[in-house]
Scaffold this active site. Structure first.
Site, PDB file in Angstrom:
ATOM      1  N   THR A  44      -4.792  -0.478   1.921  1.00 54.78           N
ATOM      2  CA  THR A  44      -4.775   0.964   1.720  1.00 54.78           C
ATOM      3  C   THR A  44      -5.147   1.613   3.042  1.00 54.78           C
ATOM      4  O   THR A  44      -6.279   1.486   3.495  1.00 54.78           O
ATOM      5  CB  THR A  44      -5.790   1.378   0.637  1.00 54.78           C
ATOM      6  OG1 THR A  44      -5.625   0.541  -0.508  1.00 54.78           O
ATOM      7  CG2 THR A  44      -5.580   2.822   0.221  1.00 54.78           C
ATOM      8  N   GLY A  65       0.916   1.432   9.772  1.00 59.02           N
ATOM      9  CA  GLY A  65       0.845   0.272  10.652  1.00 59.02           C
ATOM     10  C   GLY A  65       0.110  -0.875   9.987  1.00 59.02           C
ATOM     11  O   GLY A  65       0.543  -2.037  10.054  1.00 59.02           O
ATOM     12  N   CYS A  90      -3.849  11.390  -0.365  1.00 58.19           N
ATOM     13  CA  CYS A  90      -2.403  11.167  -0.189  1.00 58.19           C
ATOM     14  C   CYS A  90      -1.585  11.900  -1.244  1.00 58.19           C
ATOM     15  O   CYS A  90      -0.400  12.176  -1.033  1.00 58.19           O
ATOM     16  CB  CYS A  90      -2.083   9.680  -0.206  1.00 58.19           C
ATOM     17  SG  CYS A  90      -2.403   8.847  -1.791  1.00 58.19           S
TER      18      CYS A  90
END
Length: 453
Positions: free
Chosen positions: A189, A193, A242
């Site tokens: 999480t 990258g 998010c």
């Protein structure tokens, strides 16, 4: 001790603990999972303060709410769920399911959620009799150490094997990479990258996709109610969730009224070219989200952009020049900034949302305020998202809520659209191996006519 040796030692200890945990009963593992959630619930204020002070991101009061809320809902969702031994018998199919552990979990935690994500992953892991090693973001390592040590203390009192939960004190991308190669399953999480590294580790991995939640308002909705919910979601924890609403896509005929309702809830609106240029350059220098603005409040964002806003502004509204690649405001903004777009038809609203998702956020979520089931299902059938949340505060309810039946989690899968292995909310069931017993079903042998007819 070099990195590989250090990780090898942690994993070896985890395997010893997991072999012992494998013999625990359902009640025993449930008590361990409960204890982890209760630690975060009971220490919400302390943990929230640690997170804000160390990361310099987010809002203390919101983090307290998040700690308590997620602890409550995740434990409530785990209660009574079978994860040990026989979990299902189906006499009609002759199939019996037996839950087995997957082994040692390597969990990468983000600096934007340094308390609740480790809690959630540890609860899910132990629910399935797995052990877990947590690698925090370097920016949240002190907070992680205190939080995880209190979790370890709580489960140790209940007889958990030593090293059921472990953590890395001095984490780095290299150390996290080595951990991902050594464990049995990875839960990543964080930034894309890190997620890509998890999928390249050679081990099964569960990751997340980029967030960029498009928020669409339909006609004939309560604009005051929708505006209140949108602002509540966008300002929560200074916009680092998010699932936070990133846009307002509103009917052109109601557009001005929508903006006014949003302004009544503490928004400052800008549509002049000069101000938009200042925000665009400050938010996205070189086209990349400015790290200095991540998790900062609206007043700070405006200050960094060199723009004056009314005292007490909660969210900054910026009318985008165009959707998709036509304007950087189409991207995810990890601070209380919303881009706005008027539309003339529902089809156009969906196109605006999809154009923005194609820039960033494919596979994640869309928030819709609508009473039109046809429009809602049309959106779900055409937009490349895994969740469509209706008439709710997306940032706080998209990851599961008592007011909807989405699975409570802190890790939201985004499917193939977001380069993820799952398109649902990550849960304890993803950390189980299931053994299937197939009993003979007598008397069933369909004829060719029945099969092909």
């Amino acid at each position: 001790m070099d990195t590989k040796e250090m990780i090898g030692d942690l994993v070896a200890k985890a395997r010893v603990a997991q072999a012992e945990l494998d013999n625990f009963t359902q009640d025993q593992v449930d008590q361990l999972a409960r204890a982890i959630g209760k630690v975060v619930f009971d220490n919400a204020e302390e943990f929230a303060r640690l997170a804000v002070d160390e990361t310099k991101m987010g809002v203390y009061e919101d983090k307290v709410m998040k700690c308590r809320g997620k602890a409550r809902i995740i434990w409530n969702s785990l209660k009574g769920k079978k994860s040990v031994g026989i979990i299902e018998r189906n006499p009609e199919t002759g199939i019996t399911l037996i839950a087995r552990p997957v082994g040692v979990i390597g969990a990468i935690a983000p600096c934007t959620n340094p308390v609740v994500t480790p809690m959630s992953n540890a609860m899910f892991a132990i629910k399935g009799r797995n052990t877990i090693i947590i690698a925090p973001h370097p920016r949240a390592k002190k907070c992680n150490k205190i939080v995880v040590e209190k979790m370890i203390e709580a489960i140790s009192k209940l007889g958990a094997p030593k090293n059921t939960i472990q953590y890395i004190e001095e984490s780095s991308s290299d150390i996290s990479g080595e951990l991902m190669k050594a464990v049995d399953i990875v839960v990543a999480t964080g930034g894309m990258g890190m997620v890509r590294a998890a999928y390249s580790s050679g081990k099964p991995a569960f990751g997340v996709g980029a967030g960029n939640v498009q928020c669409i308002l339909d006609e004939n909705v309560d604009l005051a109610d929708a505006a209140k919910k949108i602002v509540a979601g966008r300002k929560f924890d200074n916009g680092i969730i998010c699932s936070a609403e990133q846009t307002v896509i509103a009917p052109r005929k109601d557009y001005d009224r929508v903006i006014e309702e949003l302004k009544k809830n503490g928004c400052a609106f800008f549509n002049d070219a000069e101000t938009k240029k200042k925000f665009r350059e400050a938010l996205f220098p070189g086209g990349i989200m400015n790290k200095a603005m991540v998790g900062q409040n609206a007043m700070k964002v405006a200050e960094l952009a060199g723009v004056s806003v009314p005292e007490g502004t909660k969210v900054i509204l910026i009318e985008a020049d165009a959707p998709g690649k036509g304007d950087l405001f189409s991207k995810e903004k990890m601070c209380p900034v919303i881009s706005t777009y008027p539309y003339d038809s529902w089809e156009e609203a969906l196109k605006i949302a999809q154009d923005n998702l194609n820039v960033e956020g494919r596979g994640h979520s869309v928030s819709i305020h609508s009473n039109d089931q046809k429009h809602i299902e049309m959106a779900a059938e055409h937009l490349t998202v895994s969740r469509v949340l209706i008439n709710q505060i997306c940032s706080t309810q998209n990851g599961g809520s008592f007011t909807n039946n989405l699975t409570p989690t802190t890790t939201l899968g985004c499917g193939s659209w977001g380069n993820n292995s799952i398109s649902e909310n990550f849960y304890y069931k993803h950390l189980l191996n299931i053994t299937r017993i197939g009993y003979e079903i007598k008397g069933y042998n369909p004829s060719d006519e029945e099969i092909w007819g």
